[in-house]
Design a protein around this motif. Structure first.
Motif, PDB file in Angstrom:
ATOM      1  N   LEU A 190      17.674  -8.593 -50.099  1.00 52.03           N
ATOM      2  CA  LEU A 190      16.507  -8.018 -49.443  1.00 52.03           C
ATOM      3  C   LEU A 190      16.989  -6.876 -48.554  1.00 52.03           C
ATOM      4  O   LEU A 190      17.831  -7.087 -47.682  1.00 52.03           O
ATOM      5  CB  LEU A 190      15.786  -9.069 -48.593  1.00 52.03           C
ATOM      6  N   TYR A 191      16.462  -5.674 -48.766  1.00 54.81           N
ATOM      7  CA  TYR A 191      16.930  -4.544 -47.970  1.00 54.81           C
ATOM      8  C   TYR A 191      15.764  -3.664 -47.563  1.00 54.81           C
ATOM      9  O   TYR A 191      14.698  -3.678 -48.182  1.00 54.81           O
ATOM     10  CB  TYR A 191      17.979  -3.736 -48.738  1.00 54.81           C
ATOM     11  N   LYS A 198      12.488  -9.180 -43.489  1.00 52.73           N
ATOM     12  CA  LYS A 198      13.378  -9.619 -44.573  1.00 52.73           C
ATOM     13  C   LYS A 198      13.805 -11.073 -44.382  1.00 52.73           C
ATOM     14  O   LYS A 198      13.713 -11.890 -45.313  1.00 52.73           O
ATOM     15  CB  LYS A 198      14.604  -8.693 -44.638  1.00 52.73           C
ATOM     16  N   THR A 199      14.268 -11.401 -43.194  1.00 56.78           N
ATOM     17  CA  THR A 199      14.712 -12.773 -42.945  1.00 56.78           C
ATOM     18  C   THR A 199      13.541 -13.745 -42.996  1.00 56.78           C
ATOM     19  O   THR A 199      13.679 -14.883 -43.463  1.00 56.78           O
ATOM     20  CB  THR A 199      15.421 -12.860 -41.581  1.00 56.78           C
ATOM     21  N   ALA A 202      12.912 -14.681 -46.524  1.00 59.00           N
ATOM     22  CA  ALA A 202      13.898 -15.659 -46.988  1.00 59.00           C
ATOM     23  C   ALA A 202      13.555 -17.053 -46.471  1.00 59.00           C
ATOM     24  O   ALA A 202      13.675 -18.053 -47.193  1.00 59.00           O
ATOM     25  CB  ALA A 202      15.296 -15.244 -46.532  1.00 59.00           C
ATOM     26  N   SER A 215      20.838 -19.761 -42.076  1.00 60.46           N
ATOM     27  CA  SER A 215      20.976 -18.326 -41.844  1.00 60.46           C
ATOM     28  C   SER A 215      22.274 -18.062 -41.090  1.00 60.46           C
ATOM     29  O   SER A 215      22.522 -18.663 -40.037  1.00 60.46           O
ATOM     30  CB  SER A 215      19.778 -17.809 -41.039  1.00 60.46           C
ATOM     31  N   CYS A 246      20.855 -17.735 -46.353  1.00 64.21           N
ATOM     32  CA  CYS A 246      20.514 -16.349 -46.032  1.00 64.21           C
ATOM     33  C   CYS A 246      21.695 -15.695 -45.322  1.00 64.21           C
ATOM     34  O   CYS A 246      22.074 -16.104 -44.217  1.00 64.21           O
ATOM     35  CB  CYS A 246      19.270 -16.303 -45.148  1.00 64.21           C
ATOM     36  N   VAL A 248      22.698 -12.760 -43.408  1.00 63.25           N
ATOM     37  CA  VAL A 248      22.044 -11.695 -42.652  1.00 63.25           C
ATOM     38  C   VAL A 248      23.047 -10.586 -42.347  1.00 63.25           C
ATOM     39  O   VAL A 248      24.160 -10.848 -41.901  1.00 63.25           O
ATOM     40  CB  VAL A 248      21.452 -12.250 -41.339  1.00 63.25           C
ATOM     41  N   THR A 291      20.495 -10.087 -46.711  1.00 62.31           N
ATOM     42  CA  THR A 291      19.630  -9.082 -46.099  1.00 62.31           C
ATOM     43  C   THR A 291      20.491  -7.970 -45.526  1.00 62.31           C
ATOM     44  O   THR A 291      21.619  -8.208 -45.079  1.00 62.31           O
ATOM     45  CB  THR A 291      18.755  -9.669 -44.973  1.00 62.31           C
ATOM     46  N   THR A 292      19.960  -6.751 -45.546  1.00 64.35           N
ATOM     47  CA  THR A 292      20.691  -5.622 -44.987  1.00 64.35           C
ATOM     48  C   THR A 292      19.738  -4.491 -44.631  1.00 64.35           C
ATOM     49  O   THR A 292      18.726  -4.274 -45.312  1.00 64.35           O
ATOM     50  CB  THR A 292      21.759  -5.097 -45.966  1.00 64.35           C
ATOM     51  N   ASN A 293      20.065  -3.785 -43.549  1.00 69.64           N
ATOM     52  CA  ASN A 293      19.363  -2.553 -43.200  1.00 69.64           C
ATOM     53  C   ASN A 293      20.056  -1.338 -43.795  1.00 69.64           C
ATOM     54  O   ASN A 293      19.514  -0.230 -43.729  1.00 69.64           O
ATOM     55  CB  ASN A 293      19.308  -2.383 -41.677  1.00 69.64           C
ATOM     56  N   SER A 311      17.372  -7.050 -56.397  1.00 62.84           N
ATOM     57  CA  SER A 311      17.182  -6.416 -55.092  1.00 62.84           C
ATOM     58  C   SER A 311      15.697  -6.224 -54.825  1.00 62.84           C
ATOM     59  O   SER A 311      14.935  -5.863 -55.724  1.00 62.84           O
ATOM     60  CB  SER A 311      17.907  -5.066 -55.024  1.00 62.84           C
TER      61      SER A 311
END
Length: 436
Positions: A190-191, A198-199, A202, A215, A246, A248, A291-293, A311
């Motif tokens: 998830l980005y 995003k979290t 999840a 997490s 998850c 993170v 998850t990522t920014n 993705s």
């Protein structure tokens, strides 16, 4: 349309190169009399692998083209010895079409995972202890029970549909589970911009699967510590399965663009890749979601098939979701026209909206619509900076199969009159892609 057929159609759209999945869909469509649709999907399978025999046989059957008869064995000359003579064809020998029908009509085999689905711990078992079964010395690795599902998330319909097709449908449906276990065992990445949920998505996925939620983040750890932490995290997840794990801020693992992919940084990435490569045999009951920014900072090694291959781009919330967030934030301020604020706050994340409400509350006890709009106008949406960075980063990446959803979204951006300082672009909330 039957649920299994609808799930297969959605799954095929999210995995366009999965020939096994596509052929199973063709069989079901044919059984339901959807010949035209079956021909279309059979053609899609052939476009991926033009020389594959099974889709060619199925296409001939769908088009009513007779299957070529088996080649007649040549007769050995009279002088040939018995050992040299070609044996006659068996009268019960199956044609190519019959072989294909038998192969695709039978249940697909499950890999030997050392047990069956019945061996999974059932979180609904009343005899099971409510106490998490994580390591006693690591309470931070205790997976939690969640009481939220996708139905509790207002809006974000596209994101929920994509998660349903990629993760939830295969887990709920035995037929799809057999298909996915055979051909696609990877996790989901998830980005998107920070503060867009995003979290939370999840966490809701864990609720949908009736699984626990664990997490973790690798931020702040040295590369050597990351290697040890990865092993501990996956062992804790196995001990508490079924669980949604998850990861993170997965960009903090290694360094795809920092030149640190050798040495200790490379070992931490390889350690996670090795855990993901264990597939359903080693990770039975574990659903991995990262998850990522900063997707451009995620090491490409982790995006390979069987790892974080799916993705989901999670964008700022759509209007329906913004209304839900604003209702939560403005419940004590009935003077605010929430629909108007939602309409004029396109591009703002949930975190941005909460910050604007807090700013308005600091200025007056009786918050009005204009107070909230004024607060929004003073702070541009945080996603704008992220989208500008994303445009630059995707422009310099040579691999155009990476982050297809992000590229498609950026290509679709256009002028938007929907809010003060709102970034241009479709108001979708999510975009899904898989390797092509």
């Amino acid at each position: 349309m039957q649920p299994l057929l609808a799930s297969l159609l959605a799954a095929a759209e999210s995995a366009p190169t999965d020939v096994t999945l596509r052929l199973h869909l063709v069989d079901l469509l044919r059984e339901h009399g959807e010949t035209t649709e079956a021909i279309r999907h059979c053609g899609a399978a052939l476009s991926v692998d033009p020389l594959a025999e099974a889709p060619r046989v199925m296409m001939r059957e769908l088009l009513g083209v007779p299957t070529p008869p088996p080649a007649t064995p040549s007769t050995a000359p009279a002088s040939a010895s018995p050992a040299q003579a070609t044996p006659p064809a068996s009268p019960t020998q199956s044609s190519g079409a019959a072989q294909a029908a038998a192969a695709y009509g039978a249940p697909l085999p499950l890999p030997d995972a050392g047990g069956t689905d019945d061996a999974l711990p059932d979180p609904r078992d009343p005899t099971r202890s409510e106490q998490p079964e994580g390591p006693e010395e690591r309470e931070d690795l205790w997976a939690e029970r969640v009481n939220v599902t996708l139905a509790d998330i207002g809006g974000m319909d596209i994101a929920k549909e994509r998660l349903e097709a990629a993760v939830l449908a295969p887990m709920r449906n035995p037929e799809l589970r057999r298909l996915y276990r055979q051909s696609r065992t990877g996790g989901v990445l998830l980005y998107g911009p920070p503060g867009c949920g995003k979290t939370f998505l999840a966490r809701a996925t864990a609720g949908e699967l009736d699984a626990r939620f664990l997490s973790v983040t690798f931020d702040g750890l040295s590369h050597e510590e990351q290697v040890d932490e990865i092993a501990a995290v996956f062992q804790a997840a196995r001990d508490q399965a079924p669980v949604v794990l998850c990861l993170v801020g997965i960009e903090f693992l290694g360094g795809a663009r920092s030149g640190e992919r050798r040495g200790a940084a490379g070992r931490s990435v390889n350690a996670l890749a090795a855990e993901l490569d264990k597939g359903p045999e080693g990770n039975l009951g574990i659903t991995v979601m990262g998850t990522t920014n900063a997707p451009w900072e995620v090491d490409p090694i982790l995006r390979r098939p069987g790892r974080l291959e799916q993705s989901l781009l999670v964008l700022p919330p759509d209007r329906t979701t913004r209304e839900v967030v604003l209702h939560q934030q403005l419940g004590e301020h009935p003077e605010v026209d929430i629909a108007q604020v939602a309409r004029r706050s396109r591009g703002y994340s949930g975190r941005d909206l909460a910050a604007a409400v807090r700013l308005a509350e600091m200025r007056t006890d009786t918050v009005t619509t204009q107070d909230v709009l004024a607060a929004l106008a003073e702070q541009p949406p945080s996603a704008q900076e992220w989208l500008d960075t994303a445009s630059r980063e995707t422009a310099v990446v040579a691999d155009h199969t990476s982050y297809v959803g992000l590229r498609e979204y950026l290509a679709a951006r256009r002028g938007d009159p929907g809010g003060p300082g709102a970034p241009a672009g479709p108001d979708h909330g999510a975009w899904m892609s898989s390797p092509r």
